[in-house]
Write an enzyme that holds these catalytic residues in place. Sequence first.
Site, short mmCIF file in Angstrom:
data_model
loop_
_atom_site.label_atom_id
_atom_site.label_comp_id
_atom_site.label_asym_id
_atom_site.label_seq_id
_atom_site.Cartn_x
_atom_site.Cartn_y
_atom_site.Cartn_z
N HIS A 147 0.73 -1.35 0.22
CA HIS A 147 0.08 -0.02 -0.03
C HIS A 147 0.71 1.21 -0.02
O HIS A 147 2.01 1.05 0.34
CB HIS A 147 -1.00 0.22 1.23
CG HIS A 147 -0.59 0.06 2.39
ND1 HIS A 147 -0.34 -0.81 3.49
CD2 HIS A 147 0.30 1.06 3.06
CE1 HIS A 147 0.53 -0.63 4.59
NE2 HIS A 147 0.84 0.41 4.45
P1 TYD Z 1 -2.69 -3.78 7.33
O1 TYD Z 1 -2.92 -2.45 6.63
O2 TYD Z 1 -3.21 -4.86 6.32
O3 TYD Z 1 -1.24 -4.07 7.84
P2 TYD Z 1 0.33 -3.86 6.85
O4 TYD Z 1 0.24 -2.69 6.35
O5 TYD Z 1 1.29 -4.26 7.95
O6 TYD Z 1 0.22 -4.98 6.03
O7 TYD Z 1 -3.44 -3.64 8.76
C1 TYD Z 1 -3.88 -4.85 9.07
C2 TYD Z 1 -5.31 -4.54 9.97
O8 TYD Z 1 -4.88 -3.76 11.20
C3 TYD Z 1 -6.25 -3.70 9.29
O9 TYD Z 1 -7.45 -4.40 9.51
C4 TYD Z 1 -6.02 -2.36 9.88
C5 TYD Z 1 -5.59 -2.42 11.16
N1 TYD Z 1 -5.00 -1.43 11.79
C6 TYD Z 1 -5.47 -0.61 12.92
O10 TYD Z 1 -6.47 -0.86 13.19
N2 TYD Z 1 -4.55 0.32 13.16
C7 TYD Z 1 -3.20 0.75 12.79
O11 TYD Z 1 -2.68 1.54 13.36
C8 TYD Z 1 -2.81 -0.34 11.84
C9 TYD Z 1 -1.45 0.18 11.22
C10 TYD Z 1 -3.52 -1.22 11.15
#
Ligand code: TYD
Length: 143
Positions: free
Chosen positions: A59
């Site tokens: 992302h």
């Molecule tokens: P995601 O964006 O998929 O993680 P990464 O970028 O590490 O692959 O996030 C995983 C889950 O966690 C998603 O449901 C969003 C949640 N999340 C939060 O609730 N708060 C946060 O600060 C972050 C970073 C993620």
Amino acid sequence: MQNTQQRITSKTEGYKIVHIPSIMDERGGLSFAECGQLLDFTIKRAYWLYDIKDTRGGHAHKQLKQLIFCAHGTVDFILDDAVSSEVIKLDSPNKGLIINQTIWREIKNFSQDAAVIVLASDIYDETDYIRSYEEFKKWKSPY
Ligand code: TYD
């Protein structure tokens, strides 16, 4: 206190590597990051990644700025500004990665003991995410 930021020249735009200061003594190491010194943004959120078994990221953020470091272990960040990409290995608690523009990132090759800490400029906001690479390319070159 001296300015500890160091720009490493690269093709890919939108990030910089910074040296995170540390104080080592016989008891061990202590590192720190202060707003106004290392950071040109205010920290509103911290989160951390651990026990990771697969690739993360995939992302970009529209506005969010982040300081990222690997407090323990090693990890690779693949950064892509839509023109070129680079691999940044975080392999020391004193090596910080600041991402301060819209840049696509994949996070790979977590060592088993990796603990990645992210200090972010804003609270979690799903509308700040670009989760499609095609959308990211359009965001970077809208015309
Ligand atoms: P995601 O964006 O998929 O993680 P990464 O970028 O590490 O692959 O996030 C995983 C889950 O966690 C998603 O449901 C969003 C949640 N999340 C939060 O609730 N708060 C946060 O600060 C972050 C970073 C993620």
